[in-house]
Design a protein around this motif. Structure first.
Motif, PDB file in Angstrom:
ATOM      1  N   THR A 167       0.828  -1.210   0.000  1.00 49.59           N
ATOM      2  CA  THR A 167       0.000   0.000   0.000  1.00 49.59           C
ATOM      3  C   THR A 167       0.867   1.267   0.000  1.00 49.59           C
ATOM      4  O   THR A 167       0.382   2.350  -0.281  1.00 49.59           O
ATOM      5  CB  THR A 167      -0.992   0.037   1.183  1.00 49.59           C
ATOM      6  OG1 THR A 167      -0.258  -0.232   2.372  1.00 49.59           O
ATOM      7  CG2 THR A 167      -2.098  -0.987   1.030  1.00 49.59           C
ATOM      8  N   SER A 168       2.168   1.113   0.306  1.00 50.67           N
ATOM      9  CA  SER A 168       3.073   2.269   0.200  1.00 50.67           C
ATOM     10  C   SER A 168       3.720   2.296  -1.188  1.00 50.67           C
ATOM     11  O   SER A 168       4.769   2.909  -1.371  1.00 50.67           O
ATOM     12  CB  SER A 168       4.178   2.211   1.244  1.00 50.67           C
ATOM     13  OG  SER A 168       3.706   1.811   2.470  1.00 50.67           O
ATOM     14  N   SER A 169       3.122   1.583  -2.125  1.00 49.95           N
ATOM     15  CA  SER A 169       3.597   1.542  -3.522  1.00 49.95           C
ATOM     16  C   SER A 169       4.983   0.941  -3.700  1.00 49.95           C
ATOM     17  O   SER A 169       5.679   1.273  -4.651  1.00 49.95           O
ATOM     18  CB  SER A 169       3.576   2.937  -4.162  1.00 49.95           C
ATOM     19  OG  SER A 169       2.312   3.461  -4.086  1.00 49.95           O
ATOM     20  N   VAL A 170       5.375   0.077  -2.772  1.00 47.34           N
ATOM     21  CA  VAL A 170       6.638  -0.637  -2.946  1.00 47.34           C
ATOM     22  C   VAL A 170       6.296  -1.975  -3.617  1.00 47.34           C
ATOM     23  O   VAL A 170       5.348  -2.647  -3.193  1.00 47.34           O
ATOM     24  CB  VAL A 170       7.304  -0.912  -1.570  1.00 47.34           C
ATOM     25  CG1 VAL A 170       8.578  -1.727  -1.725  1.00 47.34           C
ATOM     26  CG2 VAL A 170       7.602   0.398  -0.849  1.00 47.34           C
ATOM     27  N   LYS A 171       7.049  -2.337  -4.657  1.00 54.89           N
ATOM     28  CA  LYS A 171       6.801  -3.630  -5.304  1.00 54.89           C
ATOM     29  C   LYS A 171       7.187  -4.735  -4.316  1.00 54.89           C
ATOM     30  O   LYS A 171       8.346  -4.809  -3.890  1.00 54.89           O
ATOM     31  CB  LYS A 171       7.656  -3.769  -6.564  1.00 54.89           C
ATOM     32  CG  LYS A 171       7.177  -2.901  -7.715  1.00 54.89           C
ATOM     33  CD  LYS A 171       7.593  -3.469  -9.066  1.00 54.89           C
ATOM     34  CE  LYS A 171       9.071  -3.433  -9.305  1.00 54.89           C
ATOM     35  NZ  LYS A 171       9.495  -3.872 -10.638  1.00 54.89           N
ATOM     36  N   THR A 172       6.207  -5.541  -3.909  1.00 55.21           N
ATOM     37  CA  THR A 172       6.446  -6.513  -2.830  1.00 55.21           C
ATOM     38  C   THR A 172       6.079  -7.922  -3.265  1.00 55.21           C
ATOM     39  O   THR A 172       5.081  -8.118  -3.956  1.00 55.21           O
ATOM     40  CB  THR A 172       5.575  -6.131  -1.603  1.00 55.21           C
ATOM     41  OG1 THR A 172       5.755  -4.753  -1.342  1.00 55.21           O
ATOM     42  CG2 THR A 172       5.954  -6.931  -0.380  1.00 55.21           C
ATOM     43  N   TYR A 173       6.875  -8.886  -2.819  1.00 51.51           N
ATOM     44  CA  TYR A 173       6.565 -10.289  -3.101  1.00 51.51           C
ATOM     45  C   TYR A 173       6.725 -11.086  -1.816  1.00 51.51           C
ATOM     46  O   TYR A 173       7.779 -11.075  -1.188  1.00 51.51           O
ATOM     47  CB  TYR A 173       7.505 -10.836  -4.191  1.00 51.51           C
ATOM     48  CG  TYR A 173       7.092 -12.195  -4.686  1.00 51.51           C
ATOM     49  CD1 TYR A 173       6.164 -12.332  -5.716  1.00 51.51           C
ATOM     50  CD2 TYR A 173       7.610 -13.346  -4.108  1.00 51.51           C
ATOM     51  CE1 TYR A 173       5.764 -13.580  -6.162  1.00 51.51           C
ATOM     52  CE2 TYR A 173       7.215 -14.610  -4.548  1.00 51.51           C
ATOM     53  CZ  TYR A 173       6.297 -14.710  -5.566  1.00 51.51           C
ATOM     54  OH  TYR A 173       5.891 -15.951  -6.008  1.00 51.51           O
ATOM     55  N   LEU A 174       5.634 -11.769  -1.427  1.00 50.88           N
ATOM     56  CA  LEU A 174       5.647 -12.555  -0.187  1.00 50.88           C
ATOM     57  C   LEU A 174       5.841 -14.036  -0.509  1.00 50.88           C
ATOM     58  O   LEU A 174       5.144 -14.585  -1.366  1.00 50.88           O
ATOM     59  CB  LEU A 174       4.318 -12.350   0.544  1.00 50.88           C
ATOM     60  CG  LEU A 174       4.096 -13.126   1.840  1.00 50.88           C
ATOM     61  CD1 LEU A 174       5.099 -12.736   2.922  1.00 50.88           C
ATOM     62  CD2 LEU A 174       2.675 -12.901   2.355  1.00 50.88           C
ATOM     63  N   THR A 175       6.782 -14.663   0.172  1.00 51.68           N
ATOM     64  CA  THR A 175       7.041 -16.077  -0.102  1.00 51.68           C
ATOM     65  C   THR A 175       7.447 -16.790   1.187  1.00 51.68           C
ATOM     66  O   THR A 175       7.482 -16.163   2.250  1.00 51.68           O
ATOM     67  CB  THR A 175       8.098 -16.205  -1.226  1.00 51.68           C
ATOM     68  OG1 THR A 175       8.222 -17.564  -1.597  1.00 51.68           O
ATOM     69  CG2 THR A 175       9.463 -15.669  -0.818  1.00 51.68           C
ATOM     70  N   ARG A 176       7.720 -18.121   1.096  1.00 52.17           N
ATOM     71  CA  ARG A 176       8.045 -18.848   2.327  1.00 52.17           C
ATOM     72  C   ARG A 176       8.972 -20.016   2.037  1.00 52.17           C
ATOM     73  O   ARG A 176       9.097 -20.463   0.901  1.00 52.17           O
ATOM     74  CB  ARG A 176       6.771 -19.387   2.967  1.00 52.17           C
ATOM     75  CG  ARG A 176       6.113 -20.489   2.125  1.00 52.17           C
ATOM     76  CD  ARG A 176       4.977 -21.115   2.880  1.00 52.17           C
ATOM     77  NE  ARG A 176       4.315 -22.161   2.125  1.00 52.17           N
ATOM     78  CZ  ARG A 176       3.281 -22.847   2.568  1.00 52.17           C
ATOM     79  NH1 ARG A 176       2.787 -22.582   3.755  1.00 52.17           N
ATOM     80  NH2 ARG A 176       2.722 -23.797   1.848  1.00 52.17           N
ATOM     81  N   GLU A 177       9.606 -20.522   3.109  1.00 51.44           N
ATOM     82  CA  GLU A 177      10.444 -21.716   2.983  1.00 51.44           C
ATOM     83  C   GLU A 177      10.120 -22.709   4.094  1.00 51.44           C
ATOM     84  O   GLU A 177       9.809 -22.284   5.205  1.00 51.44           O
ATOM     85  CB  GLU A 177      11.921 -21.327   3.068  1.00 51.44           C
ATOM     86  CG  GLU A 177      12.372 -20.590   1.839  1.00 51.44           C
ATOM     87  CD  GLU A 177      13.845 -20.829   1.497  1.00 51.44           C
ATOM     88  OE1 GLU A 177      14.583 -21.346   2.345  1.00 51.44           O
ATOM     89  OE2 GLU A 177      14.233 -20.495   0.378  1.00 51.44           O
ATOM     90  N   PRO A 178      10.246 -24.018   3.889  1.00 54.68           N
ATOM     91  CA  PRO A 178      10.442 -24.583   2.558  1.00 54.68           C
ATOM     92  C   PRO A 178       9.214 -24.268   1.704  1.00 54.68           C
ATOM     93  O   PRO A 178       8.109 -24.289   2.218  1.00 54.68           O
ATOM     94  CB  PRO A 178      10.555 -26.084   2.799  1.00 54.68           C
ATOM     95  CG  PRO A 178      10.657 -26.282   4.281  1.00 54.68           C
ATOM     96  CD  PRO A 178      10.151 -25.050   4.935  1.00 54.68           C
ATOM     97  N   GLY A 179       9.442 -23.993   0.441  1.00 55.98           N
ATOM     98  CA  GLY A 179       8.321 -23.699  -0.450  1.00 55.98           C
ATOM     99  C   GLY A 179       8.658 -22.646  -1.471  1.00 55.98           C
ATOM    100  O   GLY A 179       9.793 -22.576  -1.927  1.00 55.98           O
TER     101      GLY A 179
END
Ligand code: TYD
Length: 203
Positions: free
Chosen positions: A29-41
């Motif tokens: 929402t602050s206009s930062v390009k964001t990608y959420l991920t996890r490990e293992p995975g």
């Protein structure tokens, strides 16, 4: 790599997944390009390995750590590196610090072996910033029970093992203080999320 790689770490039930998601939403929402991920995975191979690890009852610790680093290599090559190249803030729910604690400290795989696997999988790559969440056994146990999911081997660990992992992460926050911060999560979700956001803005 021009983006930023931020990891969340800590024991079971400390609120990593919730707080990683809240930070990702706030950044978006602050206009930062964001990608959420996890490990293992993170991608097909990693998620398959995660399922395998959850299904396997008694797994040899060396086999386990090799599977985790295979998943990590795939995640790194296919997702993390390309997203960082595209200037994303990549938020990752657990990374190799978890291997040092779970496979190293808890399951006694040597740190030298883990670091060799790390070198093979991701070279000298390191998180830019790590948020280590910390809560007591009672708080985390209550949260896991409230979640109402089928608990895995690590979710069901006893107080002694939990405290070993907890103290490992606390020590790690000291050793890696140049890239990490320890945040207590006994308080409400919103208060913790605000604390993380403030820490983040100060960076
Ligand atoms: P967790 O994020 O706690 O997922 P869930 O909400 O499904 O319980 O993590 C999955 C498990 O994987 C956790 O118990 C710790 C373990 N793990 C390792 O043992 N080593 C690692 O390197 C990683 C990344 C995770």
């Amino acid at each position: 790599m021009p983006g930023k790689f931020i990891t969340f770490e800590g024991g079971e039930g400390v609120g990593k997944s919730t707080q990683a998601k809240l930070l990702a939403e706030r950044l978006s929402t602050s206009s930062v390009k964001t990608y959420l991920t996890r490990e293992p995975g993170g991608d097909v191979i990693g998620e398959e390995i995660r399922n395998l690890l959850k299904k396997s009852e008694e797994i040899d610790p060396v086999c386990e750590v090799m599977m985790i680093f295979a998943a990590r290599r795939d995640h790194f090559v296919k997702i993390i590196s390309p997203k960082l190249e595209q200037n994303y803030f990549v938020i990752c729910d657990r990374f190799y610090d978890s291997s040092l604690i779970y496979q190293g400290l808890l399951k006694r795989v040597s740190i030298e072996d883990i670091m060799r696997l790390k070198q093979m999988a991701i070279g000298t790559f390191e998180p830019d910033f790590t948020i280590i969440l910390d809560a007591s056994f009672d708080t985390s146990h209550r949260r896991i029970t409230e979640r109402n999911l089928i608990p895995d081997e690590y979710d069901l660990m006893n107080r002694k093992k939990y405290d070993l992992i907890r103290s490992g992460f606390q020590k790690m926050a000291e050793i890696f203080s140049f890239r990490s911060v320890l945040i207590n999560t006994e308080k409400s979700e919103n208060i913790v999320s605000e604390k993380i956001w403030k820490t983040f803005q100060n960076l």
